[in-house]
Design an enzyme around this catalytic site. Sequence first.
Site, PDB file in Angstrom:
ATOM      1  N   LYS A  13       0.831  -1.215   0.000  1.00 11.33           N
ATOM      2  CA  LYS A  13       0.000   0.000   0.000  1.00 11.33           C
ATOM      3  C   LYS A  13       0.863   1.262   0.000  1.00 11.33           C
ATOM      4  O   LYS A  13       0.666   2.173  -0.805  1.00 11.33           O
ATOM      5  CB  LYS A  13      -0.929   0.032   1.232  1.00 11.33           C
ATOM      6  CG  LYS A  13      -1.879  -1.152   1.320  1.00 11.33           C
ATOM      7  CD  LYS A  13      -2.779  -1.070   2.534  1.00 11.33           C
ATOM      8  CE  LYS A  13      -2.073  -1.100   3.873  1.00 11.33           C
ATOM      9  NZ  LYS A  13      -1.363  -2.345   4.190  1.00 11.33           N
ATOM     10  N   ARG A  88      -9.698   0.937   8.676  1.00 10.17           N
ATOM     11  CA  ARG A  88      -9.103  -0.324   9.115  1.00 10.17           C
ATOM     12  C   ARG A  88     -10.147  -1.286   9.691  1.00 10.17           C
ATOM     13  O   ARG A  88      -9.838  -2.419  10.005  1.00 10.17           O
ATOM     14  CB  ARG A  88      -8.128   0.060  10.206  1.00 10.17           C
ATOM     15  CG  ARG A  88      -6.944  -0.785  10.417  1.00 10.17           C
ATOM     16  CD  ARG A  88      -5.975  -0.645   9.308  1.00 10.17           C
ATOM     17  NE  ARG A  88      -4.733  -1.267   9.666  1.00 10.17           N
ATOM     18  CZ  ARG A  88      -3.558  -0.813   9.288  1.00 10.17           C
ATOM     19  NH1 ARG A  88      -3.471   0.262   8.549  1.00 10.17           N
ATOM     20  NH2 ARG A  88      -2.476  -1.448   9.618  1.00 10.17           N
ATOM     21  N   ARG A 127      12.087  -6.528   5.021  1.00 10.86           N
ATOM     22  CA  ARG A 127      12.112  -5.138   5.499  1.00 10.86           C
ATOM     23  C   ARG A 127      12.674  -5.070   6.923  1.00 10.86           C
ATOM     24  O   ARG A 127      13.390  -4.130   7.259  1.00 10.86           O
ATOM     25  CB  ARG A 127      10.704  -4.549   5.467  1.00 10.86           C
ATOM     26  CG  ARG A 127      10.665  -3.103   5.925  1.00 10.86           C
ATOM     27  CD  ARG A 127       9.315  -2.457   5.709  1.00 10.86           C
ATOM     28  NE  ARG A 127       8.290  -3.043   6.558  1.00 10.86           N
ATOM     29  CZ  ARG A 127       6.998  -2.785   6.452  1.00 10.86           C
ATOM     30  NH1 ARG A 127       6.560  -1.969   5.524  1.00 10.86           N
ATOM     31  NH2 ARG A 127       6.127  -3.349   7.264  1.00 10.86           N
ATOM     32  N   ARG A 133      11.399  -1.187  12.087  1.00 11.69           N
ATOM     33  CA  ARG A 133      10.022  -1.045  12.583  1.00 11.69           C
ATOM     34  C   ARG A 133       9.784  -2.049  13.691  1.00 11.69           C
ATOM     35  O   ARG A 133       9.954  -3.246  13.492  1.00 11.69           O
ATOM     36  CB  ARG A 133       9.030  -1.244  11.428  1.00 11.69           C
ATOM     37  CG  ARG A 133       8.465   0.061  10.928  1.00 11.69           C
ATOM     38  CD  ARG A 133       7.520  -0.128   9.794  1.00 11.69           C
ATOM     39  NE  ARG A 133       6.228  -0.684  10.196  1.00 11.69           N
ATOM     40  CZ  ARG A 133       5.163  -0.662   9.418  1.00 11.69           C
ATOM     41  NH1 ARG A 133       5.234  -0.107   8.223  1.00 11.69           N
ATOM     42  NH2 ARG A 133       4.025  -1.181   9.809  1.00 11.69           N
ATOM     43  N   ARG A 144      -0.683  -8.991  13.262  1.00  9.30           N
ATOM     44  CA  ARG A 144      -1.192  -7.949  12.340  1.00  9.30           C
ATOM     45  C   ARG A 144      -2.027  -8.590  11.229  1.00  9.30           C
ATOM     46  O   ARG A 144      -3.055  -8.064  10.817  1.00  9.30           O
ATOM     47  CB  ARG A 144      -0.015  -7.154  11.757  1.00  9.30           C
ATOM     48  CG  ARG A 144       0.563  -6.149  12.747  1.00  9.30           C
ATOM     49  CD  ARG A 144       1.942  -5.664  12.337  1.00  9.30           C
ATOM     50  NE  ARG A 144       1.983  -4.991  11.064  1.00  9.30           N
ATOM     51  CZ  ARG A 144       3.096  -4.791  10.371  1.00  9.30           C
ATOM     52  NH1 ARG A 144       4.268  -5.216  10.837  1.00  9.30           N
ATOM     53  NH2 ARG A 144       3.060  -4.158   9.223  1.00  9.30           N
TER      54      ARG A 144
HETATM   55  P1  AP5 Z   1       4.769  -1.555   1.891  1.00  5.77           P
HETATM   56  O1  AP5 Z   1       4.552  -0.719   0.699  1.00  5.77           O
HETATM   57  O2  AP5 Z   1       5.340  -0.935   3.114  1.00  5.77           O
HETATM   58  O3  AP5 Z   1       3.416  -2.317   2.268  1.00  5.77           O
HETATM   59  P2  AP5 Z   1       2.230  -1.847   3.182  1.00  5.77           P
HETATM   60  O4  AP5 Z   1       1.019  -2.552   2.669  1.00  5.77           O
HETATM   61  O5  AP5 Z   1       2.190  -0.355   3.260  1.00  5.77           O
HETATM   62  O6  AP5 Z   1       2.727  -2.500   4.522  1.00  5.77           O
HETATM   63  P3  AP5 Z   1       2.811  -1.998   6.008  1.00  5.77           P
HETATM   64  O7  AP5 Z   1       3.488  -3.100   6.748  1.00  5.77           O
HETATM   65  O8  AP5 Z   1       3.348  -0.634   6.122  1.00  5.77           O
HETATM   66  O9  AP5 Z   1       1.265  -1.975   6.294  1.00  5.77           O
HETATM   67  P4  AP5 Z   1       0.479  -1.958   7.585  1.00  5.77           P
HETATM   68  O10 AP5 Z   1      -0.910  -1.817   7.078  1.00  5.77           O
HETATM   69  O11 AP5 Z   1       0.699  -3.104   8.496  1.00  5.77           O
HETATM   70  O12 AP5 Z   1       1.116  -0.712   8.349  1.00  5.77           O
HETATM   71  P5  AP5 Z   1       0.575   0.682   8.812  1.00  5.77           P
HETATM   72  O13 AP5 Z   1       1.725   1.583   8.847  1.00  5.77           O
HETATM   73  O14 AP5 Z   1      -0.647   1.092   8.056  1.00  5.77           O
HETATM   74  O15 AP5 Z   1       5.651  -2.804   1.449  1.00  5.77           O
HETATM   75  C1  AP5 Z   1       6.141  -3.745   2.367  1.00  5.77           C
HETATM   76  C2  AP5 Z   1       7.537  -4.183   1.929  1.00  5.77           C
HETATM   77  O16 AP5 Z   1       7.440  -4.875   0.701  1.00  5.77           O
HETATM   78  C3  AP5 Z   1       8.492  -3.015   1.685  1.00  5.77           C
HETATM   79  O17 AP5 Z   1       9.775  -3.374   2.125  1.00  5.77           O
HETATM   80  C4  AP5 Z   1       8.460  -2.826   0.165  1.00  5.77           C
HETATM   81  O18 AP5 Z   1       9.657  -2.296  -0.342  1.00  5.77           O
HETATM   82  C5  AP5 Z   1       8.217  -4.234  -0.314  1.00  5.77           C
HETATM   83  N1  AP5 Z   1       7.438  -4.293  -1.556  1.00  5.77           N
HETATM   84  C6  AP5 Z   1       6.399  -3.507  -1.936  1.00  5.77           C
HETATM   85  N2  AP5 Z   1       5.924  -3.877  -3.125  1.00  5.77           N
HETATM   86  C7  AP5 Z   1       6.670  -4.947  -3.525  1.00  5.77           C
HETATM   87  C8  AP5 Z   1       6.644  -5.782  -4.671  1.00  5.77           C
HETATM   88  N3  AP5 Z   1       5.770  -5.606  -5.679  1.00  5.77           N
HETATM   89  N4  AP5 Z   1       7.540  -6.788  -4.727  1.00  5.77           N
HETATM   90  C9  AP5 Z   1       8.439  -6.999  -3.722  1.00  5.77           C
HETATM   91  N5  AP5 Z   1       8.519  -6.229  -2.611  1.00  5.77           N
HETATM   92  C10 AP5 Z   1       7.634  -5.218  -2.506  1.00  5.77           C
HETATM   93  O19 AP5 Z   1       0.071   0.373  10.292  1.00  5.77           O
HETATM   94  C11 AP5 Z   1       0.977   0.051  11.335  1.00  5.77           C
HETATM   95  C12 AP5 Z   1       0.211   0.028  12.649  1.00  5.77           C
HETATM   96  O20 AP5 Z   1      -0.317   1.356  12.917  1.00  5.77           O
HETATM   97  C13 AP5 Z   1      -1.020  -0.878  12.704  1.00  5.77           C
HETATM   98  O21 AP5 Z   1      -0.679  -2.212  13.030  1.00  5.77           O
HETATM   99  C14 AP5 Z   1      -1.854  -0.191  13.796  1.00  5.77           C
HETATM  100  O22 AP5 Z   1      -1.371  -0.493  15.082  1.00  5.77           O
HETATM  101  C15 AP5 Z   1      -1.593   1.284  13.540  1.00  5.77           C
HETATM  102  N6  AP5 Z   1      -2.583   1.877  12.603  1.00  5.77           N
HETATM  103  C16 AP5 Z   1      -2.346   2.389  11.361  1.00  5.77           C
HETATM  104  N7  AP5 Z   1      -3.479   2.833  10.822  1.00  5.77           N
HETATM  105  C17 AP5 Z   1      -4.463   2.595  11.731  1.00  5.77           C
HETATM  106  C18 AP5 Z   1      -5.863   2.806  11.741  1.00  5.77           C
HETATM  107  N8  AP5 Z   1      -6.498   3.342  10.694  1.00  5.77           N
HETATM  108  N9  AP5 Z   1      -6.554   2.438  12.856  1.00  5.77           N
HETATM  109  C19 AP5 Z   1      -5.940   1.895  13.913  1.00  5.77           C
HETATM  110  N10 AP5 Z   1      -4.613   1.647  13.970  1.00  5.77           N
HETATM  111  C20 AP5 Z   1      -3.883   1.991  12.883  1.00  5.77           C
END
Ligand code: AP5
Length: 187
Positions: A13, A88, A127, A133, A144
Site C-alpha cells: 500500500k 481499518r 524489510r 520497525r 497484524r
Molecule cells: P509496503 O509498501 O510498506 O506495504 P504496506 O502494505 O504499506 O505494509 P505496512 O506493513 O506498512 O502496512 P500496515 O498496514 O501493516 O502498516 P501501517 O503503517 O498502516 O511494502 C512492504 C515491503 O514490501 C516493503 O519493504 C516494500 O519495499 C516491499 N514491496 C512492496 N511492493 C513490492 C513488490 N511488488 N515486490 C516486492 N517487494 C515489494 O500500520 C501500522 C500500525 O499502525 C497498525 O498495526 C496499527 O497499530 C496502527 N494503525 C495504522 N493505521 C491505523 C488505523 N487506521 N486504525 C488503527 N490503527 C492503525
Amino acid sequence: MRIVLLGAPGSGKGTQAKLIVKERGIPHISTGDLLRQAIADETELGLAAKKVMDAGELVSDEIVLGMLKDRLNKSDAQQGFVLDGFPRNLTQAEMLEDLLTELNIELDHALLIQVNPDEVVARIAKRAEQENRTDDTEEVVRNRLEVYREQTEPVADFYRKQDIVSEIHGTGTIEEVHDRIQAVLRF
Ligand code: AP5
C-alpha cells in the site's frame, strides 16, 4: 481523485501510494506514518499508540479519526488524496463516510491490493532486516495479519456495496503492480 488503498500488511500500500501521488500531485495520507511521527515526536498520543502498535493491534478509532480529520482539513488535501491504512475496520469506514458527507465529497476508488500471506510475510521479514520497525517481528506480523483478516477484510465489502472496489493483483515487480493500478485509475 480520492482513493482508499486496502490490503494486508506488506501488500504494498505504502509503496504504491507513493507512486500514485507522485503522478497525480495529491497527498499520501498514511495513518501508520502519522502515528509513527507522533511516536517520534513523543506526543501524548504517540506514547499511547506505541504500545498498541508494537503489539500489532489497532489504535483506538477516535484517536485515528481525530488525526485524519486534521490532515484532511489541510489545504493540500482539498483536490484529492490517497488514504493508506484507513479505514481499518467497519467503524472507521462508517466514520469516514460521515466525514466525507460533512465535507460534501465522495471516494472515487477503493483499490484492494491482493498478495498471498506467504509473500507478505517474506516481504516484511526482508524489510525487518533493512529497517527498524518495532512491529515487524515475526510474532507481531502474525498478529497484524490476524487483525487484518478479522477487522479490515470486511471493509472491502463495505466499498463493494458502493461499487468502487477494484482488486489489484499485488505480486510482481513494483512497476508491474503500479501499471495495473494506473490501468484502473485511467478507466
Ligand atoms: P509496503 O509498501 O510498506 O506495504 P504496506 O502494505 O504499506 O505494509 P505496512 O506493513 O506498512 O502496512 P500496515 O498496514 O501493516 O502498516 P501501517 O503503517 O498502516 O511494502 C512492504 C515491503 O514490501 C516493503 O519493504 C516494500 O519495499 C516491499 N514491496 C512492496 N511492493 C513490492 C513488490 N511488488 N515486490 C516486492 N517487494 C515489494 O500500520 C501500522 C500500525 O499502525 C497498525 O498495526 C496499527 O497499530 C496502527 N494503525 C495504522 N493505521 C491505523 C488505523 N487506521 N486504525 C488503527 N490503527 C492503525
